[in-house]
Write a protein that holds these residues in place. Structure first.
Motif, PDB file in Angstrom:
ATOM      1  N   GLU A 288       0.823  -1.203   0.000  1.00  0.00           N
ATOM      2  CA  GLU A 288       0.000   0.000   0.000  1.00  0.00           C
ATOM      3  C   GLU A 288       0.865   1.264   0.000  1.00  0.00           C
ATOM      4  O   GLU A 288       0.537   2.263  -0.653  1.00  0.00           O
ATOM      5  CB  GLU A 288      -0.932   0.016   1.210  1.00  0.00           C
ATOM      6  CG  GLU A 288      -1.955  -1.110   1.225  1.00  0.00           C
ATOM      7  CD  GLU A 288      -1.402  -2.411   1.770  1.00  0.00           C
ATOM      8  OE1 GLU A 288      -2.135  -3.391   1.819  1.00  0.00           O
ATOM      9  OE2 GLU A 288      -0.200  -2.431   2.144  1.00  0.00           O
ATOM     10  N   SER A 289       1.975   1.195   0.744  1.00  0.00           N
ATOM     11  CA  SER A 289       2.868   2.353   0.779  1.00  0.00           C
ATOM     12  C   SER A 289       3.499   2.590  -0.576  1.00  0.00           C
ATOM     13  O   SER A 289       3.653   3.740  -1.025  1.00  0.00           O
ATOM     14  CB  SER A 289       3.953   2.138   1.838  1.00  0.00           C
ATOM     15  OG  SER A 289       3.386   2.001   3.120  1.00  0.00           O
ATOM     16  N   LEU A 290       3.877   1.506  -1.250  1.00  0.00           N
ATOM     17  CA  LEU A 290       4.465   1.667  -2.578  1.00  0.00           C
ATOM     18  C   LEU A 290       3.450   2.243  -3.561  1.00  0.00           C
ATOM     19  O   LEU A 290       3.803   3.035  -4.445  1.00  0.00           O
ATOM     20  CB  LEU A 290       4.982   0.322  -3.082  1.00  0.00           C
ATOM     21  CG  LEU A 290       6.417  -0.041  -2.702  1.00  0.00           C
ATOM     22  CD1 LEU A 290       6.768  -1.415  -3.212  1.00  0.00           C
ATOM     23  CD2 LEU A 290       7.392   0.976  -3.254  1.00  0.00           C
ATOM     24  N   GLU A 291       2.198   1.823  -3.425  1.00  0.00           N
ATOM     25  CA  GLU A 291       1.168   2.379  -4.304  1.00  0.00           C
ATOM     26  C   GLU A 291       1.022   3.880  -4.077  1.00  0.00           C
ATOM     27  O   GLU A 291       0.911   4.662  -5.032  1.00  0.00           O
ATOM     28  CB  GLU A 291      -0.168   1.673  -4.048  1.00  0.00           C
ATOM     29  CG  GLU A 291      -0.253   0.267  -4.612  1.00  0.00           C
ATOM     30  CD  GLU A 291      -0.337   0.258  -6.127  1.00  0.00           C
ATOM     31  OE1 GLU A 291      -0.526   1.334  -6.717  1.00  0.00           O
ATOM     32  OE2 GLU A 291      -0.181  -0.827  -6.724  1.00  0.00           O
TER      33      GLU A 291
ATOM     34  N   LYS B 250       4.010   5.690  -5.377  1.00  0.00           N
ATOM     35  CA  LYS B 250       4.000   5.633  -6.842  1.00  0.00           C
ATOM     36  C   LYS B 250       3.046   6.680  -7.407  1.00  0.00           C
ATOM     37  O   LYS B 250       3.372   7.390  -8.369  1.00  0.00           O
ATOM     38  CB  LYS B 250       3.582   4.225  -7.280  1.00  0.00           C
ATOM     39  CG  LYS B 250       3.322   4.085  -8.772  1.00  0.00           C
ATOM     40  CD  LYS B 250       2.755   2.713  -9.080  1.00  0.00           C
ATOM     41  CE  LYS B 250       2.310   2.612 -10.524  1.00  0.00           C
ATOM     42  NZ  LYS B 250       1.664   1.294 -10.813  1.00  0.00           N
ATOM     43  N   GLU B 251       1.843   6.781  -6.822  1.00  0.00           N
ATOM     44  CA  GLU B 251       0.854   7.736  -7.311  1.00  0.00           C
ATOM     45  C   GLU B 251       1.300   9.181  -7.117  1.00  0.00           C
ATOM     46  O   GLU B 251       1.019  10.041  -7.944  1.00  0.00           O
ATOM     47  CB  GLU B 251      -0.474   7.496  -6.597  1.00  0.00           C
ATOM     48  CG  GLU B 251      -1.112   6.158  -6.952  1.00  0.00           C
ATOM     49  CD  GLU B 251      -2.338   5.867  -6.100  1.00  0.00           C
ATOM     50  OE1 GLU B 251      -2.662   6.715  -5.234  1.00  0.00           O
ATOM     51  OE2 GLU B 251      -2.959   4.811  -6.304  1.00  0.00           O
TER      52      GLU B 251
ATOM     53  N   ILE C  66      15.260  -0.645  -0.832  1.00  0.00           N
ATOM     54  CA  ILE C  66      14.685  -1.280  -2.022  1.00  0.00           C
ATOM     55  C   ILE C  66      14.718  -2.793  -1.885  1.00  0.00           C
ATOM     56  O   ILE C  66      13.751  -3.490  -2.198  1.00  0.00           O
ATOM     57  CB  ILE C  66      15.448  -0.841  -3.288  1.00  0.00           C
ATOM     58  CG1 ILE C  66      15.304   0.681  -3.495  1.00  0.00           C
ATOM     59  CG2 ILE C  66      14.947  -1.590  -4.511  1.00  0.00           C
ATOM     60  CD1 ILE C  66      13.914   1.149  -3.772  1.00  0.00           C
ATOM     61  N   ALA C  67      15.833  -3.306  -1.382  1.00  0.00           N
ATOM     62  CA  ALA C  67      15.960  -4.760  -1.215  1.00  0.00           C
ATOM     63  C   ALA C  67      14.940  -5.284  -0.212  1.00  0.00           C
ATOM     64  O   ALA C  67      14.318  -6.331  -0.430  1.00  0.00           O
ATOM     65  CB  ALA C  67      17.376  -5.098  -0.761  1.00  0.00           C
ATOM     66  N   ARG C  68      14.774  -4.559   0.875  1.00  0.00           N
ATOM     67  CA  ARG C  68      13.817  -4.999   1.889  1.00  0.00           C
ATOM     68  C   ARG C  68      12.392  -4.976   1.350  1.00  0.00           C
ATOM     69  O   ARG C  68      11.602  -5.898   1.597  1.00  0.00           O
ATOM     70  CB  ARG C  68      13.933  -4.096   3.112  1.00  0.00           C
ATOM     71  CG  ARG C  68      13.022  -4.478   4.251  1.00  0.00           C
ATOM     72  CD  ARG C  68      13.243  -3.573   5.441  1.00  0.00           C
ATOM     73  NE  ARG C  68      12.339  -3.887   6.523  1.00  0.00           N
ATOM     74  CZ  ARG C  68      12.272  -3.217   7.658  1.00  0.00           C
ATOM     75  NH1 ARG C  68      13.083  -2.194   7.875  1.00  0.00           N
ATOM     76  NH2 ARG C  68      11.414  -3.559   8.610  1.00  0.00           N
ATOM     77  N   SER C  69      12.067  -3.946   0.626  1.00  0.00           N
ATOM     78  CA  SER C  69      10.725  -3.849   0.053  1.00  0.00           C
ATOM     79  C   SER C  69      10.501  -4.906  -1.022  1.00  0.00           C
ATOM     80  O   SER C  69       9.404  -5.449  -1.156  1.00  0.00           O
ATOM     81  CB  SER C  69      10.522  -2.456  -0.528  1.00  0.00           C
ATOM     82  OG  SER C  69       9.256  -2.332  -1.124  1.00  0.00           O
ATOM     83  N   ALA C  70      11.555  -5.229  -1.765  1.00  0.00           N
ATOM     84  CA  ALA C  70      11.424  -6.170  -2.891  1.00  0.00           C
ATOM     85  C   ALA C  70      11.245  -7.607  -2.446  1.00  0.00           C
ATOM     86  O   ALA C  70      11.007  -8.478  -3.289  1.00  0.00           O
ATOM     87  CB  ALA C  70      12.649  -6.063  -3.800  1.00  0.00           C
ATOM     88  N   LYS C  71      11.340  -7.872  -1.183  1.00  0.00           N
ATOM     89  CA  LYS C  71      11.116  -9.245  -0.716  1.00  0.00           C
ATOM     90  C   LYS C  71       9.666  -9.664  -0.905  1.00  0.00           C
ATOM     91  O   LYS C  71       9.357 -10.852  -0.901  1.00  0.00           O
ATOM     92  CB  LYS C  71      11.527  -9.357   0.752  1.00  0.00           C
ATOM     93  CG  LYS C  71      13.030  -9.252   0.965  1.00  0.00           C
ATOM     94  CD  LYS C  71      13.399  -9.383   2.427  1.00  0.00           C
ATOM     95  CE  LYS C  71      14.909  -9.273   2.614  1.00  0.00           C
ATOM     96  NZ  LYS C  71      15.310  -9.375   4.046  1.00  0.00           N
ATOM     97  N   ASN C  72       8.780  -8.692  -1.058  1.00  0.00           N
ATOM     98  CA  ASN C  72       7.378  -8.970  -1.326  1.00  0.00           C
ATOM     99  C   ASN C  72       7.143  -8.975  -2.839  1.00  0.00           C
ATOM    100  O   ASN C  72       7.616  -8.094  -3.556  1.00  0.00           O
ATOM    101  CB  ASN C  72       6.502  -7.903  -0.655  1.00  0.00           C
ATOM    102  CG  ASN C  72       5.026  -8.153  -0.864  1.00  0.00           C
ATOM    103  OD1 ASN C  72       4.498  -7.907  -1.935  1.00  0.00           O
ATOM    104  ND2 ASN C  72       4.363  -8.635   0.170  1.00  0.00           N
TER     105      ASN C  72
ATOM    106  N   ILE D 173       5.777  -3.456  -8.430  1.00  0.00           N
ATOM    107  CA  ILE D 173       5.654  -1.994  -8.430  1.00  0.00           C
ATOM    108  C   ILE D 173       7.017  -1.337  -8.634  1.00  0.00           C
ATOM    109  O   ILE D 173       7.163  -0.376  -9.398  1.00  0.00           O
ATOM    110  CB  ILE D 173       5.007  -1.524  -7.115  1.00  0.00           C
ATOM    111  CG1 ILE D 173       3.587  -2.084  -6.998  1.00  0.00           C
ATOM    112  CG2 ILE D 173       4.990  -0.011  -7.034  1.00  0.00           C
ATOM    113  CD1 ILE D 173       2.933  -1.825  -5.661  1.00  0.00           C
ATOM    114  N   LEU D 174       8.037  -1.858  -7.948  1.00  0.00           N
ATOM    115  CA  LEU D 174       9.380  -1.292  -8.093  1.00  0.00           C
ATOM    116  C   LEU D 174       9.883  -1.435  -9.522  1.00  0.00           C
ATOM    117  O   LEU D 174      10.566  -0.551 -10.044  1.00  0.00           O
ATOM    118  CB  LEU D 174      10.333  -1.980  -7.119  1.00  0.00           C
ATOM    119  CG  LEU D 174      10.142  -1.638  -5.643  1.00  0.00           C
ATOM    120  CD1 LEU D 174      10.978  -2.566  -4.767  1.00  0.00           C
ATOM    121  CD2 LEU D 174      10.515  -0.187  -5.371  1.00  0.00           C
ATOM    122  N   HIS D 175       9.529  -2.552 -10.155  1.00  0.00           N
ATOM    123  CA  HIS D 175       9.934  -2.727 -11.557  1.00  0.00           C
ATOM    124  C   HIS D 175       9.238  -1.700 -12.450  1.00  0.00           C
ATOM    125  O   HIS D 175       9.856  -1.134 -13.359  1.00  0.00           O
ATOM    126  CB  HIS D 175       9.597  -4.139 -12.016  1.00  0.00           C
ATOM    127  CG  HIS D 175       9.709  -4.340 -13.491  1.00  0.00           C
ATOM    128  ND1 HIS D 175      10.913  -4.331 -14.157  1.00  0.00           N
ATOM    129  CD2 HIS D 175       8.752  -4.520 -14.448  1.00  0.00           C
ATOM    130  CE1 HIS D 175      10.713  -4.499 -15.443  1.00  0.00           C
ATOM    131  NE2 HIS D 175       9.407  -4.623 -15.652  1.00  0.00           N
TER     132      HIS D 175
END
Length: 924
Positions: free
Chosen positions: A266-269, A272-273, A349-355, A361-363
């Motif tokens: 949700e935070s990444l969304e 991103k927005e 980024i690495a920690r977030s990318a574990k999901n 989203i990161l991609h």
């Protein structure tokens, strides 16, 4: 104007004590003053104690020993505001000492009193030192629990809104300590403490900002707190904080809070927005976002705050630093981010990318670009963090292609040669994930010369880097061209290094074993691996206590065992016995060991028949096969050379298949050819006859017969001719010349005798060779000529069964099998050969086990599919699959049926496998 009359002072009442000034230089005296009933004396005593304990820790302990602690705690509850304030100041400073904190913990009313003093109606100084006391006490778990139980968090949160920076500092520090307890994280959310903490980020004091970020970092470890912070737009504020160059010494902590927040999709969304992620990436890579102009770092307020902080630093230390001057105007390059901030951003980024959702989203936000950019940073910590993040992002299939498209493979390959071990480990891990199931990335690794670097890493002392290199090589081996390239550069030999060094790291053992299985997949590489003693080390790994090591070693042996020489080597090293033990074990059993054992047996049919008692129709018997009988448990299966070397005994004969001409037959054939040539060429009769004589006598010496008689024959043949010619030529010669020639002939004779003795010695030292079978060779020729041309498989099976029965003593009537003499003829063959190994073609009287083996051996030569199964009590039988013989047009076709071939009673008869007569044929 009249003269002023001097006013006379009134004398004090008689019952009032005149005020006196007391000077004391003893701490004990001041402690006694704390017990005075006069509030003025109490106030001055508390103030004196405050000044005294502020000097050093020894003073704090001294006053505690004098009993000042209990008196001060009582005065903190005084009705006089000044007394409360001074007592609170004294006890606040004294709480820095561990013994004082221990004393306060024992007093049940101390902490509740301090919390009470945080009430809004109290003085600011009281708030400051009460919060200071609580911040010291919150460093210990027991005190922390008491503060939470007495609802101390809510008053501390209210103090965050104070205008006094000291109150803010002490309160936020106390909250930061309390937030180490997970219970406090929920309480601070209920007390609406997250918003004031975010507001403190705007403070002009660095220590307050730092403590606020520390508290936010600990609070954001709770999922519900992260949701609350999203509603407060915490991510935008934190990114704005990172964009402020004046606060670069706190950017690391801000990125750590962002790392916690980015853990939720949700935070990444949200980020991103709002475009916050692109802003963060641009800040980390020292670039300006393409959709906005360079910012000055925080607006007018930011400039004011930055100027305030710079002014304070300037007042303390003189000139302002370059980074503390005016911020760059729009259009100029922004100030580079510190390496630690870049490192923390990559880790975020690495920690977030574990999901998985976060990776997607990161991609979409092209986070890979930032990470690839950081690979070229001069800091090894930044390189390590970026490579680790790429490795995690590579779990997304689209990210693998993106890294290749943005040319991220080449810098990773360069980092594999870094002198820093952490960098090498992270780079190899990233490449391992990038090359998994991605042929494009595998090709890129080869194009940029990564094969040599990876092979070099197989000798690296760092275990994880070595294991990752082996994993990458396994991945690229799926491409045949790259595999051949790596084999040509010596990857097989390099893989032997980690196996030979007895590396105890199970991850290394597992990954290297898997790499061996990937590269030892053709005859040349298997031969290279076998000659370098690699098979021995794989067999040793079967004894490992690690499941993955055993599985991978078993798979590597399964790949190696597809050819007979390697399979034989595995058996000699005890690999078959170990695999059998693994399959019997309830805890170590695995499907890879089962596959390895099956392939090992398929490559060594003799062992398979001895262990399982069955050969399928696809197991083709070739020269070298032998039937050693059913192997008992805990009995080692021996090679044929060992059976040949055993002394003659009365045990069951070893049946051997070796369709080759006997050496005697070969010599006689060569003798016939020589005699034919002698008849056509008379001029070379004597030379060729002498050589033929020597050859025949050499064969006699090889067999150990007429050893001593061969030497005189040679001497007679060679010496006689020379002596006759010498007699004719010596008629006109002197006596000395004759003696000289005689001596020369004797020396030549001695040299020839010595050579013959050496040949005999070499023959005796040669290993025992298994016997050949010229009879079986004739059987194969006859069967190929007569039976193979028959039109149907059924006719071939019938004719072959009759042929085998004729060669093994003919049909035997039912009930007469016990009267059929077969043991004595086989014993005679054993005695003639002086060996327990009997060629199957030399057996002229045989029963089930002999006929079934001969039938299978001949059937395989003419492509007739059949099985060979061993039963009990010398029973053995062959099963064939035959189709329906009804060729009538329109007749239904059925699947082939299994038949047992009768080789004993009615040779050539076919019995359905489930029929009573077939069952009776298989049993005694």
């Amino acid at each position: 104007m009249g003269k002023k009359v001097k006013e006379e002072k009134k004398a004090p009442p008689d019952d009032v004590f005149d005020a006196i000034l007391v000077e004391s230089r003893q701490a004990g005296t001041v402690v006694l003053m704390l017990s005075s009933p006069e509030e003025d004396v109490q106030s001055k005593a508390c103030e004196a104690i405050y000044k005294f304990v502020e000097k050093c820790d020894e003073n704090k302990k001294m006053l505690l020993d004098l009993g000042a602690g209990e008196a001060l705690l009582k005065l903190m509850q005084s009705e006089d505001r000044i007394v409360r304030r001074n007592a609170c100041m004294a006890i606040g400073v004294m709480t820095a000492h561990s013994d004082v904190r221990k004393f306060i913990r024992k007093n049940e009313e101390a902490i509740p009193t301090m919390i009470t003093l945080l009430a809004p109606e109290e003085d600011t100084v009281v708030h400051e030192f009460s919060a200071l006391s609580l911040s010291y006490l919150a460093t210990e778990f027991s005190s922390k629990a008491v503060i939470i139980e007495n609802n101390g968090i809510e008053p501390l949160v209210k103090c965050l809104n104070s205008h006094d920076p000291d109150v803010q500092k002490n309160s936020i520090e106390a909250l930061a300590q309390l937030l180490l307890d997970y219970q406090a994280r929920g309480v601070i959310r209920d007390a609406d403490g997250l918003a004031p903490m975010l507001e403190l980020l705007k403070s002009e004091f660095a220590i307050i900002q730092k403590l606020s970020l520390l508290a936010l970092d600990r609070a954001s470890q709770d999922a519900e707190n992260r949701a609350a912070l999203r509603e407060l737009e915490a991510m935008s504020r934190l990114i704005d904080f990172v964009a402020h160059p004046e606060w670069n010494d706190l950017h690391v902590m801000a990125v750590m809070v962002l790392s916690n927040l980015l853990e939720d999709p949700e935070s990444l969304e949200v980020i991103k927005e709002t475009g916050g992620l692109k802003r963060l990436v641009a800040l980390i890579t020292d670039q300006v976002p393409p959709d906005e102009e360079p910012k000055s770092g925080g607006g007018a307020k930011g400039e004011k705050k930055a100027g305030s902080r710079a002014a304070k630093k300037s007042a303390k230390g003189g000139k302002k630093e370059e980074s503390e001057k005016e911020e760059p105007p729009p259009g100029e390059a922004i100030i580079p981010t510190l390496p630690d901030v870049k490192m923390c951003a990559a880790k975020a980024i690495a920690r977030s990318a574990k999901n998985a959702e976060n990776r997607k989203i990161l991609h979409e936000q092209e986070a890979e670009k930032m990470l690839i950019h950081l690979l070229s940073h001069e800091s090894t910590d930044v390189q390590t963090a970026a490579a680790m993040a790429i490795g995690i992002m590579a779990e997304n299939l689209l990210s693998k292609d993106s890294v290749r498209e943005w040319e991220g493979i080449q810098p990773l390959i360069k980092l594999c040669s870094s002198d820093n071990g952490d960098v090498k480990e992270a780079a190899t891990l990233a490449l391992a994930n990038l090359t998994t199931s991605n042929s494009g990335n595998c090709q890129e690794v080869s194009n940029y010369g990564g094969i040599e670097a990876l092979i070099h890493l197989l000798a690296d002392p760092r275990d994880e880097a070595l294991a990752n290199a082996a994993c990458i090589l396994t991945n690229v081996a799926t491409e045949e061209v790259i595999r051949s390239e790596a084999q040509g550069k010596g990857v097989v030999t390099a893989l032997l290094g980690p196996l030979k060094t007895k590396n105890s790291n199970t991850n290394v053992q597992a990954k290297v074993s898997l790499a061996v299985a990937a590269f030892v997949c053709d005859a040349d590489s298997r031969s290279e691996f076998r000659n370098a003693s690699g098979v021995e080390h794989l067999v040793e790994l079967l004894h490992s206590g690690n499941d993955e090591v055993r599985r991978n070693a078993s798979w590597a042996l399964a790949v190696c065992a597809v050819d007979e020489p390697t399979a034989t080597e595995i058996c000699k090293l005890g690999g078959m016995d170990t695999l059998q033990e693994i399959q019997v074990s309830g805890t170590r059993r695995n499907p890879f060991a089962e596959v390895a054992l099956q392939r090992l047996l398929d490559s060594n049919l003799s062992a398979k028949y001895a262990l399982t008692g069955h050969l399928s129709s696809t197991n083709l018997i070739e020269n070298g096969f032998y039937d050693a009988g059913q192997i008992r448990p805990n009995t080692k299966f021996l090679p044929i050379e060992d059976y040949c070397g055993l002394p003659l005994n009365d045990k069951r004969a070893i049946l051997f298949v070796n369709a080759k001409a006997d050496p005697v037959t070969q010599v006689s054939n060569s003798q016939t050819d020589v005699d034919t040539k002698q008849d056509t060429s008379k001029t070379s009769v004597s030379g060729k006859s002498s050589r033929t004589g020597r050859d025949s006598k050499a064969n006699d010496n090889y067999r150990g017969k007429r050893r001593m008689s061969a030497i005189p024959d040679v001497a007679e043949n060679g010496g006689g001719e020379r002596s006759s010619s010498a007699a004719r030529s010596a008629r006109g010669k002197s006596k000395s010349q004759k003696e000289k020639e005689e001596k020369q002939r004797e020396e030549e004779l001695q040299a020839q005798l010595q050579r013959e003795a050496e040949n005999i010695s070499q023959t005796e030292n040669q290993p025992v060779q298994p016997p050949t079978d010229s009879n079986l060779l004739k059987y194969v020729e006859e069967v190929t000529e007569r039976i193979m041309p028959l039109p149907s498989v059924k006719e071939q099976v019938t004719a072959l069964a009759q042929y085998v029965a004729d060669k093994m003593g003919g049909p035997i009537e039912k009930g007469q099998l016990t009267h059929f003499s077969w043991e004595l003829p086989i014993s005679q063959v054993k005695f003639e050969l002086k060996c327990n190994v009997v060629p199957i073609g030399k057996i002229k009287a045989g029963i089930h086990i002999h006929r079934a083996l001969l039938f299978k051996a001949l059937a395989d030569r003419i492509a007739v599919c059949c099985t060979l199964t061993r039963g009990e009590y010398n029973r053995a039988w062959n099963e064939v699959m035959l189709p329906d013989t009804d060729d009538t047009p329109g007749a239904p076709k059925f699947p082939p049926k299994a038949y047992i071939v009768d080789l004993i009673h009615e040779p050539g008869k076919l019995m359905k496998s489930d029929s009573p007569e077939a069952v009776q044929y298989r049993k005694l």
